[in-house]
Structures are given as C-alpha cells and as structure tokens.
Design a protein around this motif. Sequence first.
Motif, short mmCIF file in Angstrom:
data_model
loop_
_atom_site.label_atom_id
_atom_site.label_comp_id
_atom_site.label_asym_id
_atom_site.label_seq_id
_atom_site.Cartn_x
_atom_site.Cartn_y
_atom_site.Cartn_z
N PHE A 201 4.10 7.21 6.11
CA PHE A 201 4.33 6.52 7.38
C PHE A 201 3.01 6.21 8.05
O PHE A 201 1.99 6.81 7.78
N LYS A 202 3.08 5.26 8.94
CA LYS A 202 1.88 4.90 9.71
C LYS A 202 1.85 5.75 10.96
O LYS A 202 2.89 5.93 11.59
N PRO A 203 0.69 6.18 11.35
CA PRO A 203 0.60 6.95 12.59
C PRO A 203 1.25 6.21 13.76
O PRO A 203 1.86 6.84 14.62
N GLN B 216 7.19 -9.71 -11.08
CA GLN B 216 7.20 -9.74 -9.62
C GLN B 216 7.32 -8.36 -9.04
O GLN B 216 6.65 -8.00 -8.08
N ALA B 217 8.22 -7.58 -9.64
CA ALA B 217 8.43 -6.23 -9.14
C ALA B 217 7.15 -5.42 -9.31
O ALA B 217 6.78 -4.61 -8.45
N LEU B 218 6.45 -5.68 -10.40
CA LEU B 218 5.19 -4.99 -10.64
C LEU B 218 4.19 -5.36 -9.56
O LEU B 218 3.52 -4.50 -8.99
N LEU B 219 4.11 -6.64 -9.26
CA LEU B 219 3.18 -7.08 -8.23
C LEU B 219 3.55 -6.48 -6.87
O LEU B 219 2.67 -6.13 -6.09
N ASP B 220 4.83 -6.37 -6.62
CA ASP B 220 5.26 -5.74 -5.37
C ASP B 220 4.77 -4.30 -5.29
O ASP B 220 4.38 -3.83 -4.22
N LEU B 221 4.80 -3.62 -6.42
CA LEU B 221 4.34 -2.24 -6.42
C LEU B 221 2.85 -2.18 -6.10
O LEU B 221 2.41 -1.34 -5.31
N PHE B 222 2.09 -3.09 -6.71
CA PHE B 222 0.65 -3.13 -6.39
C PHE B 222 0.48 -3.31 -4.89
O PHE B 222 -0.30 -2.60 -4.24
N GLU B 223 1.21 -4.28 -4.39
CA GLU B 223 1.04 -4.62 -2.98
C GLU B 223 1.38 -3.44 -2.08
O GLU B 223 0.72 -3.20 -1.08
N ASP B 224 2.41 -2.71 -2.49
CA ASP B 224 2.79 -1.56 -1.68
C ASP B 224 1.66 -0.56 -1.62
O ASP B 224 1.32 -0.02 -0.57
N GLY B 225 1.06 -0.31 -2.77
CA GLY B 225 -0.06 0.63 -2.82
C GLY B 225 -1.21 0.17 -1.94
O GLY B 225 -1.79 0.95 -1.18
N TYR B 226 -1.52 -1.12 -2.02
CA TYR B 226 -2.61 -1.65 -1.19
C TYR B 226 -2.29 -1.54 0.28
O TYR B 226 -3.13 -1.19 1.10
N GLU B 227 -1.04 -1.82 0.60
CA GLU B 227 -0.64 -1.74 2.00
C GLU B 227 -0.83 -0.34 2.54
O GLU B 227 -1.28 -0.13 3.66
N GLY C 283 -3.43 0.37 5.41
CA GLY C 283 -2.80 0.67 6.69
C GLY C 283 -3.00 2.09 7.12
O GLY C 283 -2.43 2.56 8.09
N GLU C 284 -3.84 2.81 6.38
CA GLU C 284 -4.14 4.20 6.73
C GLU C 284 -2.88 5.02 6.92
O GLU C 284 -2.75 5.79 7.85
N TYR C 285 -1.97 4.82 6.01
CA TYR C 285 -0.73 5.57 6.07
C TYR C 285 -0.99 7.04 5.80
O TYR C 285 -1.93 7.40 5.11
N ILE C 286 -0.11 7.84 6.31
CA ILE C 286 -0.13 9.25 5.95
C ILE C 286 0.82 9.41 4.79
O ILE C 286 2.02 9.15 4.91
N LEU C 287 0.29 9.78 3.67
CA LEU C 287 1.13 9.85 2.49
C LEU C 287 0.87 11.14 1.73
O LEU C 287 -0.12 11.83 1.96
N ASP C 288 1.81 11.43 0.84
CA ASP C 288 1.62 12.65 0.06
C ASP C 288 1.42 12.29 -1.41
O ASP C 288 1.60 11.13 -1.83
N ARG C 289 1.08 13.25 -2.18
CA ARG C 289 0.79 13.03 -3.58
C ARG C 289 1.99 12.43 -4.29
O ARG C 289 1.85 11.61 -5.21
N HIS C 290 3.16 12.86 -3.84
CA HIS C 290 4.36 12.35 -4.50
C HIS C 290 4.46 10.84 -4.41
O HIS C 290 4.93 10.17 -5.35
N ASP D 39 -9.81 12.60 1.23
CA ASP D 39 -8.48 13.11 0.97
C ASP D 39 -8.09 12.88 -0.48
O ASP D 39 -8.15 11.76 -0.98
N PRO D 40 -7.67 13.94 -1.16
CA PRO D 40 -7.31 13.79 -2.57
C PRO D 40 -6.21 12.76 -2.80
O PRO D 40 -6.21 12.04 -3.79
N GLU D 41 -5.24 12.70 -1.84
CA GLU D 41 -4.17 11.72 -2.02
C GLU D 41 -4.74 10.31 -2.03
O GLU D 41 -4.37 9.48 -2.86
N TYR D 42 -5.62 10.05 -1.09
CA TYR D 42 -6.22 8.72 -1.02
C TYR D 42 -7.11 8.45 -2.20
O TYR D 42 -7.18 7.33 -2.72
#
Lengths: 126, 832, 334
Positions: free
Chosen positions: A108-110, C35-46, C50-57, C127-130
């Motif tokens: 999620f985004k902050p 297309q779905a593959l490209l969407d996955l790339f895009e999600d990762g980039y986003e 976007g400095e999301y808080i994410l976990d390793r999962h 951060d290891p996740e990043y």
Amino acid sequence: MEAKKLKIMVIDDENIVGKRLKPALEKSGDIVETFENGESALARFDEEPFDIVVTDIRMEKIDGIEILERVLAKSAHTKVIMITGYATVEIAREALSKGAFDFIAKPFKPADLRAIIKRASKELRA
Amino acid sequence: MNLNSKNIANYEMDYNFRFRYETLRALLNKNGSALQILNDLEADLSHMRHYDARIKRSVRRLITETLLMAQELNLLTGNRYSDLSEIIFQLRNETDKLFKKGKSTEIRPLALEIGSHAMPDPDLIGGKASGVYFLKQHLGDSVPSGFIVTTVAYNLILEKNNLQERIRILLKNLDVTVDKNQFKSRIQTIRRWIREAHVPEEIEKEINKYADLVTKDSYDVLWAVRSSAVYEDGIHSFAGQFDSKLRVNAEDLVKAYLEVLAGRFTERAVRYRLHSGLHEIDTPMGVLFMSMVDPVAAGVIYTSNIKDSDSNTMVINAVPGLADRMVKGEESADTFFISKEPHPQLLQTIPASRETGKETEADTAVNYIKTEKLLEIAALALEAAKKFNSDLDIEWAMAKDGKIYLLQARKLSIPHTAEEAAAKLAKKKDVLPILEGGITIFPGRAEGPVKFLAPESDISDVPEGTIVIIEKPGTEFASVLPKIAALLVMEGNPVGHLATLVREFSVPAIFRLGPNAKILLKKNILSVNATKRKIYSGIRWVGVRERVLARIASENRHEKSGPLYNFVLRLNLVDPDAPSFKAKSCKSIHDTLRFMHEMSVRSMFGFGDEQKHGWKKKSRKLKTGLPIKFQLIDLDKSVPENTKTVEPKDVNSLPFKALWRGISDKKIFWPEHWKKVLPGIPSEFKESVLGGNKGPRSVSDTNYAIIAKDYMNLNARFAYHYAMVDAMVGPGTENNYVHFRFRGGGASDENRVKRAHFLELVLRHSGFKVNRKGDLVTAWLRSYPRQDSENALEILGRLMICASQLDAVFKKDSNVKLYVNYFLKGEYGVFA
Amino acid sequence: MNILEKLKIVKHKNPDIIDFCIETIRFRKLLENAQALLDLFEDGYEKILGEYILDRHYVTSLIDNVVERLDLMIYDACVLAPESGKELYTQYDKHKLKAEELLGGGGYSEEKSFDNNKDSSDLNSVDPEYKLLSEVLKWFKGDPSDPGETVMDFMLQIYVYVLKSLETKNILKSEALFKSGISKDPGSNIYLIDLWKDAVVSPKIRTLDDINSIPLKYFLMDVYNGRALQDSKNEKKAATWIAAASEYSLSFNTLKSDFQFRLEATASDYKKSNFIFVFADHSVKIENILSSGFHIEKTDYGQLAWSLGAASETIEDNLILIGRNLFHRDLRQM
C-alpha cells in the motif's frame, strides 16, 4: 479549527514499514513512534495511550489481534488499524468485529493509510 | 550448435517429449480455468439475463479456451479429434445468436421516467419499479409521477467507488449465525461505505433532470425515495426489507438515494438474501423516486383475502396520514372487508382499536375516509388486478382533494393455511444438530428419508426425494441428482465434475462430512441445512419437503437460465465408458471439456513408447539397491544434471517420489532368489528377469519413467508383467490424476484373471475407479488433493511389487479375497 | 469505387480456414499473455516508484506470476512456431533458473551497502524488499548499466520467432485458402473472414456489413469513405491482405506482398482487454502509421508496437488513423 496533533503508533516486525511510514505520516504534523515488536509497543502504550495504532496482523510472539485487544482494553477510543499481508485477510475481518477501525493490505501507499487515519481522527474528534 | 546427427536426433526427441508434456499441462490448466468460468457462469445465470455483458464476456472467454484446448488435444493425439473444433465453432455461433436476440445493450440509461416508454427490462429497474411502471402505464393519472434511477447507475457507483471488491471480501464465508457481532459490524461497515460513496456527476445530473421534468412547475414537491431491487418482490420476496425515505426535498435527493442504497444492506436483508442462496453482489438495485402525495389517508389493499383465498372479499387496511409505519408493522390499521362481486360493497369494518368480539356495523366509517372512497379504491384495485392478471397487494393513498392514488403493486402470493400453521411448529430452537461441518457445495434446506449409496449400487432404484449419502464423489452419481433432496458426501474432494453437477441441479449438498457421517445412516429421516452445514434428525421445518418435491418435479428448473444453459453448461456426457462418449456426442461446452479432459489423460498412456530409438543417451539410470532397473527421462530438470546415475532421493518429482515410497516400502519382502547374485550367471540374465524383459515386449526394452516436477509417466515390465503409471500431482487439486494400467503375463490364464481380480479389489478399496477386461486392469483417481493422490501412488508402488509375486502365491493358495485383505492390512510379507 | 467490390469473397468451406482461424486465435492468445506479462512489469515499477510499503511476499509472487505467464506464452509460441520450440524452451528454462535464483536469496543475501553519504530519503538501496524488487525489475527490463538477457528481450524474441513462422506459412496459405474460383480483381485486395463463422458456415459472400466487427469498421472507415485503396500505378507495392474479424476483434495482415505488416486489435466496452498490436518490417516506417501513445520496439526483423488497455474511443480513433495512413498513397512510395 486547527486539528490536534495525533499520536500514532506503528507496529510491524518488518523494518521497511516503520522506516517508511514514519516520515510519510509525520508530514502532516502528527507524532509517530515505531516499534518492531508487540512487547515494546505495548509497554510504551502503557506509559501513555496513543490516538491511533497501526499494527501488522501477523507477528511472532504477540500478534496484531492481541495488540488490538490489549490496546482497546487500555484505551477504548483509540483507533486501531490493521495491516494485512498474504493470507491474513480473514483475520483482518475478525479484527473488525473485535473493534478494529479498518484494515489496509500490503502493498500500500503511505498516502492510502493517511486517508484511513484521517477518517479515524474524524471519529476521534466527534 | 553441434551438428552431429545423433545429437540432433536426441535433441529433437527430447523436445518432442517436452512439448508433449507441456501440451498436456497446457490443456489441463485451461481445463481448470474453464471449469472455474463454468462455475461462476452457473451462479451468475441464476439471476442475470443471459445477454448481460458480463455473461457474454465470460462465455466468449470460455469458448476461446475450449477451442485452444481442442487444438492441444489434437496435438497430443495426432489430430484424432478434428471434429471437436467444428463443434466448438458451432457452439460459439449458437451462443452469438442468443446474445443478439437479447435486448439491445445500447439502451442503458441511468434514469428514466415512469411510464414513459415500453416496459423496461426488470433487470434495469428492479421488481418494485416494474410494478409501478406497469401501473402507471395502465392507470395513468392514478399513479403519481416519478422516475427511476436504474441498476446501470447502481453498478456505476459500485464500480467508481471500488465497492464490489470490498464488499465481496467482507462478506466472504460469512456464517451469519456464528458471530452475530462480527456480522453486525461488517454490515455496518458496508453501509458506511455506501453512504460515503461518491456519486458520479452523470448520475447526479440525471436525478436533477428528471426531478425537474416530473415536477414541472410545481414547487414544494416532496419525494418518496424507495428501493427497487432486482428479485425483490419477484421470485424471492424481500417484503419490507429495504429502506425507503419519505418527504425528501429536491435538494436532498442524492443523499436520500445513497441512504436507500445503504438500506439494502441491513442485517435482516443480508441474512435473508444469503439464506435464499443469492449472490450478494449481483442483485443490483434501482431506486424509485415518486412525487409524494400528502395523504389524509393511506394504506394497503389486497384484492383477495389472504387468509381465505376462496372468498370473494378484498381487504383494505387504512390509517390516517402516511402509511409507512403501518406497512412496517409499527402502527395498527383499520381494516375493511369489501366484496368483489357483483360490485364492491363494504361488508365489515374492524377498527384498529379493535376489541375482540365486537362487531361494528357495515357502514361505520372512520372519520378520515368515507366509504365511497374505500369503494373507489377497491374498484381501482380490481382494475389493476385485471391488468396484472393476478391478485395484488397495492399501496394506496388519498390526497387532500379526495383523489385516490395507487403507489405500488405487488403480486400476491397466498400461502396455504397448512403451511402457516406449521410454520409456528418450526420454532424448535432447542433441538441440536446430530452432525455439523463439512463444506457447502450448494446451499439450501432439504428433508427426507436417508439412503446410503455404495459405488456399485444400482442408482435407478433410489426413490425421489431421498437424501443420499455417498463416500466419495464420482460422476456415476450424476443421474441420481435430479431426483434427490440433498447429497451428503463423506470424503473426497469438493471440486470436480460432481460438484459442478450438484450446482447445475441445484441440489443442497455438503461434502467432506467425514467418516462420522455414518451415524446418519441410523436415522430414517433427516433435515439437512446445507447452508449452515447442520444436519438434524427427523422433521425440522415444514414446507421444505414440499418445496423439495416441487423442485424435483419441476420441469422448468432451468427456465431462468434459458437456452444458453443448453449450449454451455449442461453436461450430457457423463459416463466415459459409455459408447456414446464421443466427440460427435458433445452438445455443450461442458461436454467438450469433459471429453477433452478424459481423452487427453488417456492419451498419455504409451507416452514414451512412441520414441523407440536413441533416447537411452538422454536418460539417466536410477540407482537403487532394489532389484529394479529404471531409466529416467527428465523433462524439466527435476533430476540433477551431469550425472549418469541418479538416486531416488534426488529425483525431484512429486509423483515419482510417492510411487517410490511404495515400491521401497520396507515391509515388502523381496524373495531371496531375486536378490542373490548367482555366481557365473551373466548379469543379463538378472536383468532379463528382474529388468523384466520377458513378456510381451522385446529384449531391448527397458523400464523407463518420464518425469517432471509434478508429472510422471512410468512403464515397467518385470517378471512378465507390464505396468504403466501416469500421474500428474501438483499443489492444486483439480488437475491431479493418477492412472494405472496393469497386464500380467506368464502363468496360466486362470491365474492371470485371478491376479487381475486381486488388483481390481485392492484398487477399488483404495479409492480408485477400476475397469477390468480379462487380465487388463485400468484404474484411475481424478481431481483429488495432493495428499490423497500421493497416497494413491504409494499404494500403487506396493501393489505393483506384490502383484508381480502373485504367481507364486496363487500356487499355494488361490483365495484372492484373502490376499486382498492381507494387502489392505499392510501384511506384505505374505506375498513373498 | 465501392469498397464492397474491393473485398474478396471467401467462397469455399475449407479445412484450411479452420486452421487459419485457430491459428489467429492462438496468436491473439499469445498477445493476451504478453499483455498480462507487461502488466506485471508495470505493477512492479509502480510499486517501486510509488514508494509503496510492501513485503517480500509481494515480490516473490510477482516473480512466480511472471514465470507462469512466460510459461503460457512459450507454449503458445511453440504451437505457432514449432521449429523454434527447442530454442524457446531452452531460453525459458534459463529464465526459470534465474527466477529461482532470485527467489532463493536476492536482496537478503547480498552484502549490505553502507554508504553513509547516501541521502537518507533514498531508501531503495537499503530495504531488502526493495532491493529484491529492483533486481527483479532488472531481470524484467534491464537497465543501461547492465543489459543482460531480460525477460523483455525474450518476449521480443518470441514475437520474432512467431511472426517469422507465420510469414512463411502465409505464402502457402494464399495458395491453399483461396485457390478455387475466386477471380482476382486488380482493384480489390482484402480477403474477409468472419473469425468464428467461416470455419463452419457454408461459404457466402462476405461484405463489410456482413461481418459485425467494430474494429474492422473503424479501421476501414476513412478508407471506406472513398480514398483509393491502392495506387494502381504502383503495381510493385500491390499487396493482398487478409482480415479475420469478430465483433470486437480484428486481425489484419499482409497475405501476399513485398512487405510484411500485421495489425491485431480488440475494441470493446471492457477496457482491460482492449489493445492494438502492430508489426511492420523495416520497409515501412511505423511511426508514420501510428499515432503517439504507442510503445515501439525495434528488432532486427522488424518493428513492433502496441497500445494497451485504452478506452474504446481511443482504440477506435487509432484504428481510423492507422487505416487511413496505411492505405494512403504517400506511404507506399518508399
């Protein structure tokens, strides 16, 4: 009317969470303290209650549900927000029934969390 | 690239294996997705029109997957089923025709004026609004003007606010009875989300536009804002469940709209909806906005007396002022009985403050409404009933100037008195269920006599309305589904074809009840609540039995779903052993899926046999102390590279590991003469006996296993026997299967048959479906979870070894059943 | 000249038509997976931008999903281009290994980089996740400092293999498909196939109105409005086209010509499945045909371009533009 500064507690055993949330949430002028385990967080909460507690659901030793219960027992109007991750949505729903204010899922985004906190603070003031 | 021809030959052969395996996987994966789409379609079709955009999209996606699967099947089988593609193209054309026939999707207004056009689709405006619309069209002025904000707007709001997903998550797996507080808080959350939702500009514009249109020049118009859900006041009655807002100002219309939408999510309403087996998300709502009559009197009229359907009487309930509190049951009304024929006449009045026993004179009026007005209401109502061609429950109001308005009409369903009385009996709260738990496959209640069906039972003599208990799910029970009250399954797996069929036939069903379900067999009659997964002894509810029998008897069970059902969902091809199990017999997409699944898996037998030359170079030798020789062909690096021999523990293939656990089971006793290395005897001899080169195949053949992480295709020949195992076992369930084929050589005909019989019995007892033809035994286990599939493979491992030792055994003792028992008990020693 | 007269008639029911239609559908499936593959790339980039808080999962499931999609794509590609099958699977296996590598350790096993001079807000490298996510993204698309063999490269390669294979088959196709009885009208050059009907329906004369296809209508809209379909003086550039269309989809490509061009499009109410995909060999300048907003990739074999997930109006406008540009006189004079 000037909004009072919120005291926010963030609890998550993953370092990345506190590290990133603290500056993001402090932007709006609130006071943020971060903890990486439930024990120290609760000990701190005993010293003085916080307005908002944001906690991960699944942690070792003391988990989010227990934190929720103990926080609410100590301070019934504190708003508790659960952070869910993989496979913990069901527990999040359970948390809602136990009095959690809302939940937010990783990633999620902050800013999204800030929006929930804003809503929570409205209820605090009401 | 090395141009050595031998290498190229190996390479190509390798790729062929790989491609074949990948084709099988691709097909099975698509099958899994396709079945999922089928399941969802089934649920959606039960309350969505078939030309709904979502349905059309799903069906098209499904057909595309199916067509590609057919291509894959033909790749696996050398184009044996070219008919299939044509059939699938045809099915697509048929469904396309159906989509064209449906109402044009171009008319998707956000709002429309009541009575303005031809009757709109009830899916667009909901049940209540449909009733009002019809009234307005036929009774014109007698119905207040108004407009409807459609289900299109509702869906738009959900979408723009991302509500669907959030609501779905929150309501998933909701067991309404277990934690009432949990339920309550979730509902409150949903209501809050809706009330706080952002209403898109276009909807707000429409509301204001129509409000202005309807009120024209009049000022101070107040509005009644009411919900009109799809399936409210229709097949499922939600009478009184939803909120309405009265006396709303023009500027508060949007707010009232959201509140009425939120009102749909009351605890009572949701509980009712879940109980009726509807899907929460997909019963969209229209909202009715009607200009309010400021009434001096209002109430309800039933065009027939619901307590006595034979009478010639209508019943009017009335109160001064607004009727909403009366309708909710919060206020008592004055009751008037009016006769119908030859013309309306006031028969009797019962004032609200009725005192028992006291009768009042026929013409006693109440001070707020004159008798002649009551008769006017009655006449108007009768006219409406004629137009609807049904008895009606009509809400009416009388304005200050005496004008009568009809506000709402609902078709009246007159319950049978027996049911009413019995409903009171049903409040047996203190009886506890005798069994609880399992997994709901299809919700609902059922009641009836109980019967246990063993796998080989004669299904045709199951009486109608029975509650059937079976051990494991299998499609052979499909034919019994249309006539049973409920299905209870003890073990096995809640996915696969039987589950799909259960849903198709709308049979309340609970799977995975566990072995304790045996206690149910001691009872005569059971009451099953599949929704709550509770089973009671005896009769618990009344009316359920009748409904069950009605469902069974009903011929238009699928009327709601329409012809799309036949082309897509209906499973005609149920029995894979029947001679009619052919590509040409496929009439629906479901048939083709079933067919392709079966054929693809069957085609894997003999997978490796097609390549006879040169693959030895690419295979690895399995290193084992047991007197068995295997060459391994690795499809996806499940085996360590660069070693010529591999130990079983290093074979990273789930099915292989499981099989090997069985084969290497320490309890199996290998006869001494097999282990001894006789001096002077060439190793070929040992190989020829233990490597099993005698028998129907030539000497050069070897035992081989083609393996991948989740797949194994094994061919073994030893001691004259020929065994083949083909298995796909992964973490999922739907695509798992274990196939086994065994043919024994050597020995006398008699012993061969005995051996086959032995296998048949053991396999059947171990959960396999078995087919035996002479001395050839084929067995399979499909769509079981990983653990069960692995267990099955272990059993096969032991079985293969023990079976090969049977010749010696039968010489001593020809009691097949005895040895079956030994095997099942784990006493493998006796086979030596 | 009336466009209706320009459209070829598919007269005879032919098993090759079924094969052609299935092939088209399989190719579109390949595109869908891409297309779905490209969407996955895009999600990762986003997430990383976007400095999301994410976990390793999140990262591990991203990797798993990419491998799964690649798996699907490879299979489709092998069906369409069997002669490249072994090469494709070899490469795929390599990528699978890379994925396993990433899953096995990635950011967690790397030495920590203690750079005290780093801006404290530059959290990405710590951060290891990043860290893991950036390595994954590098595997996806690479970065200038370390190109390597990326998934994106692989994807483009897959397209090349497949398009090459389809081109080879086209030559045979035009013989087999339309052999009997169809007169060659010098002015007309588009063969029209209803993707789902013509496999099983008795041959009939197909016109533009016959085929209820939204993308086809838009594609030929300006062309339909009277612009010459072909400059008859430029016989050299004479091309035969084949259009296989359904309600929401269009496959349009050169059948017999001295340049290769392919267009695939979906235009429907459902935004997520809408897209346009174009391939053109180097004899055509693809930028002259497309509007801006297309992602363009150049390979040795030709140019690829796509525009994904747009609203139907955008797709329709783009199709009109492409159609007009493609058949415009000037373009052909290269």
